[in-house]
Design an enzyme around this catalytic site. Structure first.
Site, PDB file in Angstrom:
ATOM      1  NE  ARG A 106      -0.585   1.130   4.782  1.00 44.70           N
ATOM      2  CZ  ARG A 106      -0.147   2.234   5.300  1.00 44.70           C
ATOM      3  NH1 ARG A 106      -0.046   3.092   4.357  1.00 44.70           N
ATOM      4  NH2 ARG A 106       0.596   2.376   6.494  1.00 44.70           N
TER       5      ARG A 106
ATOM      6  CG  ASP B  36       4.986   8.781  10.977  1.00 40.05           C
ATOM      7  OD1 ASP B  36       4.909   8.916   9.896  1.00 40.05           O
ATOM      8  OD2 ASP B  36       4.649   7.844  11.681  1.00 40.05           O
TER       9      ASP B  36
END
Length: 291
Positions: free
Chosen positions: A99, A204
């Site tokens: 994904r 992140d």
């Protein structure tokens, strides 16, 4: 610091904040909740999508891109929020079981998209990442796809140097941010370790300020790190959420820092919120997709 939650919405996995300076609007996604969100002033719009979505980026043509599990699509922003109209632009990564994750446009309006093994179950639950099947791809305005990297774990952070000769790119599975040189042919040189691992969580998403410092959200670290161009920690910004996922500079003067976050086992009241705070330095603008 005085943090504000910009809406009452709480995401399961908030990500991908994008500030559209021409429209003075904030875009972001709830990956697991399959939602693309836009906040204009106090008006919140939420498009419910058929698949997990990792990025929501406006286009120069007037619509927006959404990066779904099955491909990169154009979203008609005038379509019903409960039944959005989607048109396939391209399939960047054809690898079954992958994904999209991190996505951002460079100064030329080309979309850079990192993919990974799917880690979201049918009910939105977390699945373990067991293989490095991800890649990094560049998508031009004409939908042409150029593969750049392979063998990635969890791609996060995509930022460029002022002269566009370097890209900062992270892999959360390594706990490390890397720097790559960009060749004349557009291909990337070998990775050079730039920062990490660090005891405050894992890297992140990130934003870059006007001084060339990188603000990195620390998943499971409950903070942002402001990193100097040489990779040293300049400051630690503690947050009232345990899983900050990314950040972006916005507002009229680009001095409002927006931070997305995710739900966590700690159940902090603001987990999943988009936070905002005024900071003492302006950030760099986000670029729309050129198509």
């Amino acid at each position: 610091m005085a943090w504000t939650a910009v809406t009452e919405h709480r995401a399961q996995l908030g990500e991908g904040p994008f500030w559209d300076a021409p429209g003075q609007a904030l875009y972001w996604v709830d990956i697991a909740g399959q939602q693309a969100l836009r906040l204009s002033g106090e008006h919140l719009q939420v498009w419910q999508l058929p698949e997990p979505v990792s990025a929501f980026i406006p286009c120069e043509s007037g619509d927006a891109l959404v990066t779904l599990s099955s491909g990169v699509y154009r979203l008609d922003l005038g379509s019903p929020q409960a039944a959005p109209r989607l048109t396939l632009l391209c399939v960047a990564d054809p690898q079954p079981g992958n994904r999209p994750n991190e996505a951002r446009c460079d100064a030329r309006g080309r979309l850079w998209l990192g993919s990974m093994q799917n880690n979201i179950g049918e009910q939105g639950e977390d699945l373990p990442v067991l293989r490095r099947s991800g890649g990094l791809f560049r998508i031009d305005a004409d939908a042409r796809v150029t593969p750049l990297l392979s063998g990635l774990g969890i791609p996060n952070t995509l930022l460029w140097s002022e002269d566009a000769t370097q890209v900062y790119f992270g892999d959360s599975l390594d706990g490390t941010l890397y720097r790559y040189s960009i060749g004349i042919d557009g291909q990337l040189g070998p990775p050079r370790k730039w920062f990490g691992p660090h005891p405050c969580g894992v890297p992140d998403g990130s934003a870059m300020d006007a001084e060339g410092y990188l603000w990195n959200a620390r998943w499971d670290g409950g903070c942002l790190l402001r990193l100097a161009p040489d990779g040293e920690v300049d400051r630690v910004i503690e947050l009232p959420v345990s899983r900050p996922s990314s950040c972006v500079f916005g507002g009229k003067d680009l001095r409002t820092l927006y931070i997305t976050s995710a739900a966590s086992p700690l159940n902090h009241p603001l987990d999943g919120a988009v936070l905002a705070i005024e900071v003492d330095i302006a950030g760099k603008i986000c670029h729309r997709f050129a198509g």
